[in-house]
Design a protein around this motif. Structure first.
Motif, PDB file in Angstrom:
ATOM      1  N   LEU A  72     -15.599  -0.863 -40.650  1.00  0.00           N
ATOM      2  CA  LEU A  72     -14.239  -0.566 -40.213  1.00  0.00           C
ATOM      3  C   LEU A  72     -14.224   0.863 -39.679  1.00  0.00           C
ATOM      4  O   LEU A  72     -13.873   1.801 -40.388  1.00  0.00           O
ATOM      5  CB  LEU A  72     -13.260  -0.702 -41.384  1.00  0.00           C
ATOM      6  N   SER A  74     -12.356   2.339 -37.481  1.00  0.00           N
ATOM      7  CA  SER A  74     -11.094   2.939 -37.051  1.00  0.00           C
ATOM      8  C   SER A  74      -9.942   2.520 -37.942  1.00  0.00           C
ATOM      9  O   SER A  74     -10.009   1.516 -38.669  1.00  0.00           O
ATOM     10  CB  SER A  74     -10.772   2.529 -35.608  1.00  0.00           C
ATOM     11  N   ASN A  76      -7.208   1.321 -36.870  1.00  0.00           N
ATOM     12  CA  ASN A  76      -6.732   0.040 -36.357  1.00  0.00           C
ATOM     13  C   ASN A  76      -7.410  -1.127 -37.062  1.00  0.00           C
ATOM     14  O   ASN A  76      -6.756  -2.113 -37.427  1.00  0.00           O
ATOM     15  CB  ASN A  76      -7.005  -0.053 -34.849  1.00  0.00           C
ATOM     16  N   GLU A  77      -8.728  -1.021 -37.228  1.00  0.00           N
ATOM     17  CA  GLU A  77      -9.478  -2.084 -37.890  1.00  0.00           C
ATOM     18  C   GLU A  77      -9.039  -2.224 -39.346  1.00  0.00           C
ATOM     19  O   GLU A  77      -8.906  -3.342 -39.863  1.00  0.00           O
ATOM     20  CB  GLU A  77     -10.981  -1.793 -37.819  1.00  0.00           C
ATOM     21  N   LYS A  80      -5.623  -3.980 -39.484  1.00  0.00           N
ATOM     22  CA  LYS A  80      -5.748  -5.409 -39.223  1.00  0.00           C
ATOM     23  C   LYS A  80      -6.269  -6.150 -40.454  1.00  0.00           C
ATOM     24  O   LYS A  80      -5.796  -7.249 -40.775  1.00  0.00           O
ATOM     25  CB  LYS A  80      -6.682  -5.640 -38.034  1.00  0.00           C
ATOM     26  N   LYS A  81      -7.256  -5.570 -41.123  1.00  0.00           N
ATOM     27  CA  LYS A  81      -7.819  -6.206 -42.323  1.00  0.00           C
ATOM     28  C   LYS A  81      -6.758  -6.354 -43.404  1.00  0.00           C
ATOM     29  O   LYS A  81      -6.655  -7.400 -44.059  1.00  0.00           O
ATOM     30  CB  LYS A  81      -8.998  -5.390 -42.844  1.00  0.00           C
ATOM     31  N   LYS A 217     -12.546   0.333 -28.204  1.00  0.00           N
ATOM     32  CA  LYS A 217     -12.936  -0.095 -29.557  1.00  0.00           C
ATOM     33  C   LYS A 217     -12.340   0.834 -30.599  1.00  0.00           C
ATOM     34  O   LYS A 217     -11.821   0.377 -31.627  1.00  0.00           O
ATOM     35  CB  LYS A 217     -14.461  -0.108 -29.676  1.00  0.00           C
ATOM     36  N   GLY A 220      -8.821   0.123 -31.233  1.00  0.00           N
ATOM     37  CA  GLY A 220      -8.527  -1.214 -31.720  1.00  0.00           C
ATOM     38  C   GLY A 220      -7.991  -2.165 -30.670  1.00  0.00           C
ATOM     39  O   GLY A 220      -7.414  -3.205 -30.988  1.00  0.00           O
TER      40      GLY A 220
END
Length: 222
Positions: A72, A74, A76-77, A80-81, A217, A220
């Motif tokens: 992960l 960032s 953003n990642e 999202k998770k 990337k 995100g």
């Protein structure tokens, strides 16, 4: 007010400042600091499993890469998770990232409750954001709110995401053009793809295609 807050920030000077503000001014009982999104997600899952969940999460979006491999990379990642497992814990982003496209995507998708722009009054605005979100409302730094009102905001569309994904997979522009043409994806001409990429580079402040994909990337977008 919140009792248990996680702060995800890789700069000590900023994370300690947020920690002090939370404890001294907002009287938060427990503040958990993390410099990596992977570690933060594990702490988040453990808290959920132990039935001692976080009341609020404050996170940056971009983190400096180092020797550690990261699943992960960032904020953003991470966001999202957390949302993918169904958690609705309030999340406030505190970042220098001011691109309207990025901010609008997060706010309008209801992924986050607030977005604070780092700056000279960053801590003051973050405290305002926490109090606003605690009252059940969303918060957006005034500078960002003003920028989102502009009519010329560049929108990231599904076409753009698909184009960026193919580039990240190593496809050439010729290959993408051919693929789009064969699958009736418009526009598919090489010149149209080049124009779109130039527009994306301008919007994301990328000097070349490699930097464009890397930035997309990090933010995100792909």
């Amino acid at each position: 007010m919140y009792n248990k807050v996680m702060v995800i920030e890789d700069l000590d000077s900023i994370s300690y400042g947020i920690d002090a503000m939370l404890r001294n001014k907002l009287k938060v009982a427990q503040v958990v600091l993390s410099q990596y999104c992977d570690d933060a997600y594990l702490k988040f899952l453990k808290a959920e499993r132990d039935h001692l969940p976080f009341d609020l999460i404050i996170t940056d979006l971009c983190f400096t890469k180092d020797h550690r491999d990261s699943r992960l990379p960032s904020g953003n990642e991470f966001i999202k998770k957390v949302r993918d497992i169904g958690s609705r814990v309030p999340i406030i982003v505190c970042s220098v990232e001011d691109k309207p496209t990025v901010v609008k995507k997060l706010m309008h998708s209801n992924l986050i409750s607030g977005y604070v722009l780092k700056g000279r009054k960053g801590l003051k605005h973050l405290m305002e954001a926490i109090q606003t979100v605690n009252n059940g409302e969303s918060y957006l730094s005034q500078e960002l709110a003003d920028s989102l009102k502009r009519k010329d905001i560049f929108e990231i569309e599904d076409y753009d995401v698909r184009l960026l994904l193919h580039l990240s997979e190593g496809w050439t522009q010729d290959e993408i053009s051919k693929h789009f043409h064969e699958n009736n994806i418009s526009p598919s001409s090489l010149s149209s793809i080049e124009k779109k990429l130039n527009r994306l580079k301008d919007e994301l402040k990328a000097k070349n295609t490699i930097q464009l994909v890397a930035t997309a990337k990090d933010l995100g977008l792909i």
